[in-house]
Design a protein around this motif. Sequence first.
Motif, PDB file in Angstrom:
ATOM      1  N   GLY A 149      29.724  35.349  56.153  1.00 32.74           N
ATOM      2  CA  GLY A 149      30.536  35.923  56.945  1.00 32.74           C
ATOM      3  C   GLY A 149      30.615  37.155  57.051  1.00 32.74           C
ATOM      4  N   VAL A 150      30.813  37.912  55.822  1.00 34.90           N
ATOM      5  CA  VAL A 150      30.713  39.410  55.829  1.00 34.90           C
ATOM      6  C   VAL A 150      29.152  40.080  56.096  1.00 34.90           C
ATOM      7  CG1 VAL A 150      31.043  41.183  54.080  1.00 34.90           C
ATOM      8  CG2 VAL A 150      32.641  39.463  53.908  1.00 34.90           C
ATOM      9  N   GLY A 151      28.249  39.374  55.458  1.00 34.73           N
ATOM     10  CA  GLY A 151      26.729  39.702  55.762  1.00 34.73           C
ATOM     11  C   GLY A 151      26.536  39.634  57.157  1.00 34.73           C
ATOM     12  N   VAL A 152      26.993  38.730  58.004  1.00 34.76           N
ATOM     13  CA  VAL A 152      26.504  38.805  59.342  1.00 34.76           C
ATOM     14  C   VAL A 152      27.397  39.848  60.068  1.00 34.76           C
ATOM     15  CG1 VAL A 152      27.008  37.412  61.411  1.00 34.76           C
ATOM     16  CG2 VAL A 152      26.010  36.069  59.434  1.00 34.76           C
ATOM     17  N   LEU A 153      28.640  39.886  59.586  1.00 33.26           N
ATOM     18  CA  LEU A 153      29.310  40.958  60.391  1.00 33.26           C
ATOM     19  C   LEU A 153      29.192  42.435  60.055  1.00 33.26           C
ATOM     20  CD1 LEU A 153      33.071  39.696  60.051  1.00 33.26           C
ATOM     21  CD2 LEU A 153      31.606  39.463  61.993  1.00 33.26           C
ATOM     22  N   MET A 154      28.249  42.579  58.903  1.00 36.33           N
ATOM     23  CA  MET A 154      27.563  43.754  58.491  1.00 36.33           C
ATOM     24  C   MET A 154      26.637  44.297  59.495  1.00 36.33           C
ATOM     25  SD  MET A 154      27.902  43.678  54.388  1.00 36.33           S
ATOM     26  CE  MET A 154      27.391  45.344  54.090  1.00 36.33           C
ATOM     27  N   GLU A 155      25.748  43.251  59.578  1.00 37.38           N
ATOM     28  CA  GLU A 155      24.543  43.382  60.658  1.00 37.38           C
ATOM     29  C   GLU A 155      25.134  43.647  61.886  1.00 37.38           C
ATOM     30  OE1 GLU A 155      21.485  43.966  60.809  1.00 37.38           O
ATOM     31  OE2 GLU A 155      21.031  43.187  62.554  1.00 37.38           O
ATOM     32  N   ILE A 156      26.217  42.789  62.325  1.00 42.16           N
ATOM     33  CA  ILE A 156      26.824  43.306  63.616  1.00 42.16           C
ATOM     34  C   ILE A 156      27.126  44.689  63.896  1.00 42.16           C
ATOM     35  CG2 ILE A 156      28.750  42.660  65.211  1.00 42.16           C
ATOM     36  CD1 ILE A 156      28.283  39.614  64.559  1.00 42.16           C
ATOM     37  N   ALA A 157      27.771  45.092  62.690  1.00 40.81           N
ATOM     38  CA  ALA A 157      28.324  46.516  62.698  1.00 40.81           C
ATOM     39  C   ALA A 157      27.053  47.578  62.929  1.00 40.81           C
ATOM     40  CB  ALA A 157      29.015  46.878  61.248  1.00 40.81           C
ATOM     41  N   ARG A 158      26.028  47.491  62.184  1.00 39.15           N
ATOM     42  CA  ARG A 158      24.822  48.009  62.380  1.00 39.15           C
ATOM     43  C   ARG A 158      24.379  47.909  63.615  1.00 39.15           C
ATOM     44  NH1 ARG A 158      19.446  47.738  62.291  1.00 39.15           N
ATOM     45  NH2 ARG A 158      19.377  45.561  62.603  1.00 39.15           N
ATOM     46  N   ASN A 159      24.397  47.022  64.486  1.00 41.50           N
ATOM     47  CA  ASN A 159      24.109  46.754  65.905  1.00 41.50           C
ATOM     48  C   ASN A 159      25.003  47.589  66.867  1.00 41.50           C
ATOM     49  OD1 ASN A 159      21.740  45.212  66.752  1.00 41.50           O
ATOM     50  ND2 ASN A 159      22.648  43.973  64.761  1.00 41.50           N
ATOM     51  N   LEU A 160      26.282  47.683  66.535  1.00 39.05           N
ATOM     52  CA  LEU A 160      27.334  48.269  67.309  1.00 39.05           C
ATOM     53  C   LEU A 160      27.127  49.757  67.098  1.00 39.05           C
ATOM     54  CD1 LEU A 160      30.652  46.365  66.173  1.00 39.05           C
ATOM     55  CD2 LEU A 160      29.480  46.005  68.390  1.00 39.05           C
ATOM     56  N   HIS A 161      26.565  50.287  65.970  1.00 42.12           N
ATOM     57  CA  HIS A 161      26.519  51.605  65.835  1.00 42.12           C
ATOM     58  C   HIS A 161      25.166  52.153  66.558  1.00 42.12           C
ATOM     59  CE1 HIS A 161      26.547  55.590  63.851  1.00 42.12           C
ATOM     60  NE2 HIS A 161      25.315  55.399  63.612  1.00 42.12           N
ATOM     61  N   ALA A 162      24.252  51.239  66.636  1.00 42.00           N
ATOM     62  CA  ALA A 162      23.138  51.622  67.590  1.00 42.00           C
ATOM     63  C   ALA A 162      23.500  51.555  68.944  1.00 42.00           C
ATOM     64  CB  ALA A 162      21.942  50.499  67.123  1.00 42.00           C
ATOM     65  N   LYS A 163      24.052  50.519  69.569  1.00 38.98           N
ATOM     66  CA  LYS A 163      24.458  50.506  70.836  1.00 38.98           C
ATOM     67  C   LYS A 163      25.904  50.021  71.098  1.00 38.98           C
ATOM     68  CE  LYS A 163      22.932  47.941  74.965  1.00 38.98           C
ATOM     69  NZ  LYS A 163      21.829  46.819  75.390  1.00 38.98           N
ATOM     70  N   MET A 164      26.702  51.196  71.447  1.00 35.79           N
ATOM     71  CA  MET A 164      27.957  50.884  71.529  1.00 35.79           C
ATOM     72  C   MET A 164      28.345  49.923  72.737  1.00 35.79           C
ATOM     73  SD  MET A 164      30.757  51.497  69.691  1.00 35.79           S
ATOM     74  CE  MET A 164      30.598  52.814  68.770  1.00 35.79           C
ATOM     75  N   PRO A 165      29.147  48.917  72.448  1.00 34.40           N
ATOM     76  CA  PRO A 165      29.509  47.732  73.550  1.00 34.40           C
ATOM     77  C   PRO A 165      30.519  48.562  74.515  1.00 34.40           C
ATOM     78  CG  PRO A 165      30.361  47.101  71.477  1.00 34.40           C
ATOM     79  CD  PRO A 165      29.723  48.277  71.384  1.00 34.40           C
ATOM     80  N   THR A 166      30.928  47.902  75.489  1.00 40.33           N
ATOM     81  CA  THR A 166      31.898  48.315  76.626  1.00 40.33           C
ATOM     82  C   THR A 166      33.185  47.939  75.740  1.00 40.33           C
ATOM     83  OG1 THR A 166      30.512  47.500  78.203  1.00 40.33           O
ATOM     84  CG2 THR A 166      32.931  48.051  78.911  1.00 40.33           C
ATOM     85  N   VAL A 167      33.400  47.116  75.116  1.00 45.89           N
ATOM     86  CA  VAL A 167      34.677  46.516  74.496  1.00 45.89           C
ATOM     87  C   VAL A 167      34.781  47.435  73.268  1.00 45.89           C
ATOM     88  CG1 VAL A 167      33.754  44.612  73.052  1.00 45.89           C
ATOM     89  CG2 VAL A 167      36.094  44.462  74.145  1.00 45.89           C
ATOM     90  N   GLY A 168      35.965  47.456  72.574  1.00 45.03           N
ATOM     91  CA  GLY A 168      36.460  47.864  71.490  1.00 45.03           C
ATOM     92  C   GLY A 168      36.071  46.737  70.265  1.00 45.03           C
ATOM     93  N   VAL A 169      35.782  47.109  69.082  1.00 46.61           N
ATOM     94  CA  VAL A 169      35.797  46.146  68.088  1.00 46.61           C
ATOM     95  C   VAL A 169      36.286  46.478  66.795  1.00 46.61           C
ATOM     96  CG1 VAL A 169      33.958  44.602  66.899  1.00 46.61           C
ATOM     97  CG2 VAL A 169      33.543  45.269  69.324  1.00 46.61           C
ATOM     98  N   ASP A 170      36.901  45.629  66.231  1.00 42.42           N
ATOM     99  CA  ASP A 170      37.485  46.065  64.752  1.00 42.42           C
ATOM    100  C   ASP A 170      36.934  44.662  63.841  1.00 42.42           C
ATOM    101  OD1 ASP A 170      39.429  48.219  65.465  1.00 42.42           O
ATOM    102  OD2 ASP A 170      39.870  46.759  66.994  1.00 42.42           O
ATOM    103  N   ILE A 171      36.316  45.245  62.767  1.00 38.33           N
ATOM    104  CA  ILE A 171      35.941  44.240  61.854  1.00 38.33           C
ATOM    105  C   ILE A 171      36.746  44.363  60.613  1.00 38.33           C
ATOM    106  CG2 ILE A 171      34.002  43.543  60.325  1.00 38.33           C
ATOM    107  CD1 ILE A 171      31.987  44.473  62.544  1.00 38.33           C
TER     108      ILE A 171
END
Length: 329
Positions: A149-171
């Motif tokens: 679960g942490v690994g998937v969220l880390m990869e999601i974090a990497r993507n959020l950094h590359a392309k910020m979505p409209t919504v705010g996200v907390d992990i």
Amino acid sequence: MKQILSIIFFVMLFVACENEPKVEDNTLKITEKNIVAPDFNADSAYQYVKSQVDFGPRVPNSESHVKCANYLISEMKKYADSVYVQQFTANAYNGDKLKAKNIIAEFNSNQTNRILLFAHWDSRPYADHSENPEEWEVPIDGANDGASGVGVLMEIARNLHAKMPTVGVDIIFFDVEDYGQADHKNLPYQEDTWCLGSQYWSKNKHIPGYYAKYGILLDMVGAKNAFFTKEGTSVYFAPSIVDRVWKIAEKSGYGNFFLNQKTSPVTDDHYYVNILAQIPSIDIIQHDPTTESGFGAYWHTHNDNMSIIDKVTLQAVGQTVLELIYSEK
Ligand code: AHN
Ligand code: ZN
């Protein structure tokens, strides 16, 4: 000649008519999707899982636990706007005082419309579901139970950094989820011995008054041939989020992982986020009907190691969650 020309004309007309619905389909897809989600990289997620497991079991009060916390904090600092580390002492069911850390990464800080994603980063100090009693007190790798679960969220974090979505996200990576009362000790049942990190955060948010419109927990999301059912606690507290996630999974081609089947409630971090923090939250958790526990046969045994982790499962979960994030307006 004239005849040949008219034949060609009719053939072309027929082809054009045949093609028409296809063109319409594409238009529909583009408008529906609006913002395209990035591609989840399962190789990268796999590496994030492995890096955690390589520290050794992340059991609270151990050196591996400290080292892994430092690694997670420094990785998340690369991607997030801010990283908060919540340090606290957790009182375990057996009287142990555990030095614990919840790690919270904030993305798109200025956005008030926010969603929360979470997983637990500690691993279980026992293999109390092992068939061999000699293994019961030996900590597990928790490759799937925790690290996936942490690994998937880390990869999601990497993507959020590359392309910020409209919504705010907390992990949030919650600590001490898996120090719950040991099965093999046959002690009288005690309430609330699991999920100590999420219980702590739900009562002591990193920002007073913090709110997210919904939460998603990823627990055991990397095993080969896993499937995910509509877990009872999730359906009770956040039925519309369950339906949305399952529909997105189906549309993204992962319907074989996300089954349209309801299963009994699980006490997991999302339970406390629901009842204590009042954030409607769901759990994407592997269900296995062939076992007594309802989880995979590897669960709380030493078979929960890297050999059971499959990139295809990480991909199914990671891409589905990314599609959800980028569909938020
Ligand atoms: C209990 O076993 C009480 N709940 C399942 C939560 C859990 C443990 N998830 C991973 N490990
Ligand atoms: Zn566990």
